[in-house]
Design an enzyme around this catalytic site. Structure first.
Site, PDB file in Angstrom:
ATOM      1  N   CYS A  55     -80.440 -10.539 -32.562  1.00  0.00           N
ATOM      2  CA  CYS A  55     -80.782 -11.412 -33.703  1.00  0.00           C
ATOM      3  C   CYS A  55     -82.168 -12.022 -33.516  1.00  0.00           C
ATOM      4  O   CYS A  55     -82.434 -12.687 -32.517  1.00  0.00           O
ATOM      5  CB  CYS A  55     -79.737 -12.522 -33.832  1.00  0.00           C
ATOM      6  SG  CYS A  55     -80.194 -13.771 -35.043  1.00  0.00           S
ATOM      7  N   TYR A  86     -82.987  -8.033 -46.043  1.00  0.00           N
ATOM      8  CA  TYR A  86     -82.069  -8.334 -44.935  1.00  0.00           C
ATOM      9  C   TYR A  86     -80.677  -7.759 -45.217  1.00  0.00           C
ATOM     10  O   TYR A  86     -80.045  -7.181 -44.341  1.00  0.00           O
ATOM     11  CB  TYR A  86     -81.996  -9.851 -44.733  1.00  0.00           C
ATOM     12  CG  TYR A  86     -81.045 -10.278 -43.644  1.00  0.00           C
ATOM     13  CD1 TYR A  86     -81.278  -9.929 -42.320  1.00  0.00           C
ATOM     14  CD2 TYR A  86     -79.909 -11.033 -43.935  1.00  0.00           C
ATOM     15  CE1 TYR A  86     -80.409 -10.316 -41.307  1.00  0.00           C
ATOM     16  CE2 TYR A  86     -79.037 -11.438 -42.931  1.00  0.00           C
ATOM     17  CZ  TYR A  86     -79.286 -11.071 -41.626  1.00  0.00           C
ATOM     18  OH  TYR A  86     -78.422 -11.453 -40.628  1.00  0.00           O
ATOM     19  N   GLU A  98     -83.911  -5.419 -36.004  1.00  0.00           N
ATOM     20  CA  GLU A  98     -84.496  -6.758 -36.155  1.00  0.00           C
ATOM     21  C   GLU A  98     -85.486  -6.945 -35.014  1.00  0.00           C
ATOM     22  O   GLU A  98     -85.092  -6.886 -33.847  1.00  0.00           O
ATOM     23  CB  GLU A  98     -83.412  -7.845 -36.077  1.00  0.00           C
ATOM     24  CG  GLU A  98     -82.495  -7.859 -37.263  1.00  0.00           C
ATOM     25  CD  GLU A  98     -81.616  -9.110 -37.320  1.00  0.00           C
ATOM     26  OE1 GLU A  98     -81.918 -10.130 -36.678  1.00  0.00           O
ATOM     27  OE2 GLU A  98     -80.596  -9.042 -38.040  1.00  0.00           O
ATOM     28  N   ASP A 133     -73.284  -9.867 -31.881  1.00  0.00           N
ATOM     29  CA  ASP A 133     -73.894  -9.188 -33.025  1.00  0.00           C
ATOM     30  C   ASP A 133     -73.848  -7.682 -32.818  1.00  0.00           C
ATOM     31  O   ASP A 133     -74.418  -7.159 -31.862  1.00  0.00           O
ATOM     32  CB  ASP A 133     -75.342  -9.663 -33.206  1.00  0.00           C
ATOM     33  CG  ASP A 133     -75.420 -11.132 -33.611  1.00  0.00           C
ATOM     34  OD1 ASP A 133     -74.553 -11.576 -34.408  1.00  0.00           O
ATOM     35  OD2 ASP A 133     -76.317 -11.839 -33.140  1.00  0.00           O
ATOM     36  N   TYR A 138     -79.330  -4.519 -33.974  1.00  0.00           N
ATOM     37  CA  TYR A 138     -79.348  -5.385 -32.794  1.00  0.00           C
ATOM     38  C   TYR A 138     -79.650  -4.606 -31.517  1.00  0.00           C
ATOM     39  O   TYR A 138     -79.435  -5.099 -30.411  1.00  0.00           O
ATOM     40  CB  TYR A 138     -78.012  -6.142 -32.671  1.00  0.00           C
ATOM     41  CG  TYR A 138     -77.741  -7.011 -33.870  1.00  0.00           C
ATOM     42  CD1 TYR A 138     -78.553  -8.112 -34.148  1.00  0.00           C
ATOM     43  CD2 TYR A 138     -76.686  -6.728 -34.752  1.00  0.00           C
ATOM     44  CE1 TYR A 138     -78.325  -8.909 -35.261  1.00  0.00           C
ATOM     45  CE2 TYR A 138     -76.456  -7.522 -35.868  1.00  0.00           C
ATOM     46  CZ  TYR A 138     -77.271  -8.606 -36.112  1.00  0.00           C
ATOM     47  OH  TYR A 138     -77.053  -9.401 -37.217  1.00  0.00           O
ATOM     48  N   CYS A 201     -78.319 -19.136 -32.460  1.00  0.00           N
ATOM     49  CA  CYS A 201     -79.210 -18.473 -31.504  1.00  0.00           C
ATOM     50  C   CYS A 201     -78.342 -17.695 -30.542  1.00  0.00           C
ATOM     51  O   CYS A 201     -77.506 -18.272 -29.844  1.00  0.00           O
ATOM     52  CB  CYS A 201     -80.052 -19.490 -30.742  1.00  0.00           C
ATOM     53  SG  CYS A 201     -81.023 -18.713 -29.425  1.00  0.00           S
ATOM     54  N   CYS A 210     -86.753 -10.160 -13.295  1.00  0.00           N
ATOM     55  CA  CYS A 210     -87.589  -8.972 -13.533  1.00  0.00           C
ATOM     56  C   CYS A 210     -88.985  -9.277 -13.020  1.00  0.00           C
ATOM     57  O   CYS A 210     -89.545 -10.322 -13.344  1.00  0.00           O
ATOM     58  CB  CYS A 210     -87.627  -8.675 -15.023  1.00  0.00           C
ATOM     59  SG  CYS A 210     -88.772  -7.377 -15.490  1.00  0.00           S
TER      60      CYS A 210
END
Ligand code: MHO
Length: 227
Positions: A55, A86, A98, A133, A138, A201, A210
């Site tokens: 998202c 959308y 997205e 999602d 996604y 969120c 990383c």
């Protein structure tokens, strides 16, 4: 809305994708957080990066908060349908992801540092899903704008795969593609979490570190070759 159905997990072919339209979505011209333009052309030495990490609302906030990021915008990319809405993207029949477009000053933040934020802030092993999602919009993706970006993206994928493997994660499903068309998402999606504090969120990393990739001069890679 789609909870009774398995969301699409296959990207449609160009022939079966929705037709879209020639008219681009119009959005405001100024970023609500940085105060900089949302559209190019970008002054020197700015560069463009583009990431799909689930998202796009939370992901855009992640990037606009980094030192050296000049502007961000959310949009649709890596599919077939020109200027999608959308709602069309949510049907799974545009093929789009997205994504967040990140305009950055490489003298302040390197592309390698952006990649570190990319890998650490989502789970790149989930295929056509990110957390709650589900659907092709996604998926994890890096949409590169130069051969240097391609080399760094591939190197960081290989490094992070080892880290993930060591922690028991499955294979990385991230696509790395030469930057396809970017279509701005509707105005209400731009800087969504400023307009809607406390809004949804779904950003969640694996918790695994990383390291920042670096390439050696003379590395030769084929842009568009895929991962
Ligand atoms: N689950 C969220 C996703 C929004 S995001 C812009 C929602 O349906 O509102 O994909």
């Amino acid at each position: 809305m789609f909870s009774f159905f398995e969301k699409n997990t296959e990207i449609p072919t160009a022939d079966s994708a929705l037709p879209g339209r020639a008219q681009a979505i119009e959005i405001d011209s100024v970023h609500l957080v940085t105060g900089n333009p949302l559209h190019g052309p970008w002054p020197e030495p700015l560069q463009v990066a583009c990431f799909g990490m689930g998202c796009f609302w939370g992901i855009e906030r992640l990037f606009w908060g980094l030192d050296g990021v000049y502007s961000t915008a959310v949009g649709y990319s890596a599919g077939h349908t020109p200027n999608p809405s959308y709602e069309e993207v949510c049907t799974g029949m545009t093929g789009h992801n997205e994504v967040v477009q990140v305009v950055f000053d490489p003298t302040v933040i390197s592309y390698g540092e952006l990649l570190k934020h990319f890998w650490e802030n989502h789970d790149p092993t989930q295929g056509m899903r990110q957390g709650n999602d589900t659907g092709t919009q996604y998926r994890s993706g890096i949409y590169i704008h130069s051969e240097e970006q391609m080399a760094l993206a591939k190197q960081s994928l290989a490094d992070y795969q080892l880290t993930l493997q060591g922690a028991g994660f499955a294979a990385i499903t991230t696509e790395i593609l030469a930057a396809p068309d970017f279509y701005y998402a509707e105005e209400y999606h731009q800087q969504y979490l400023i307009k809607n504090p406390g809004g949804y969120c779904n950003m969640q990393g694996t918790g695994l570190h990383c390291s920042i990739p670096s390439t050696t001069a003379g590395d030769s890679v084929n842009v568009g070759e895929g991962s």
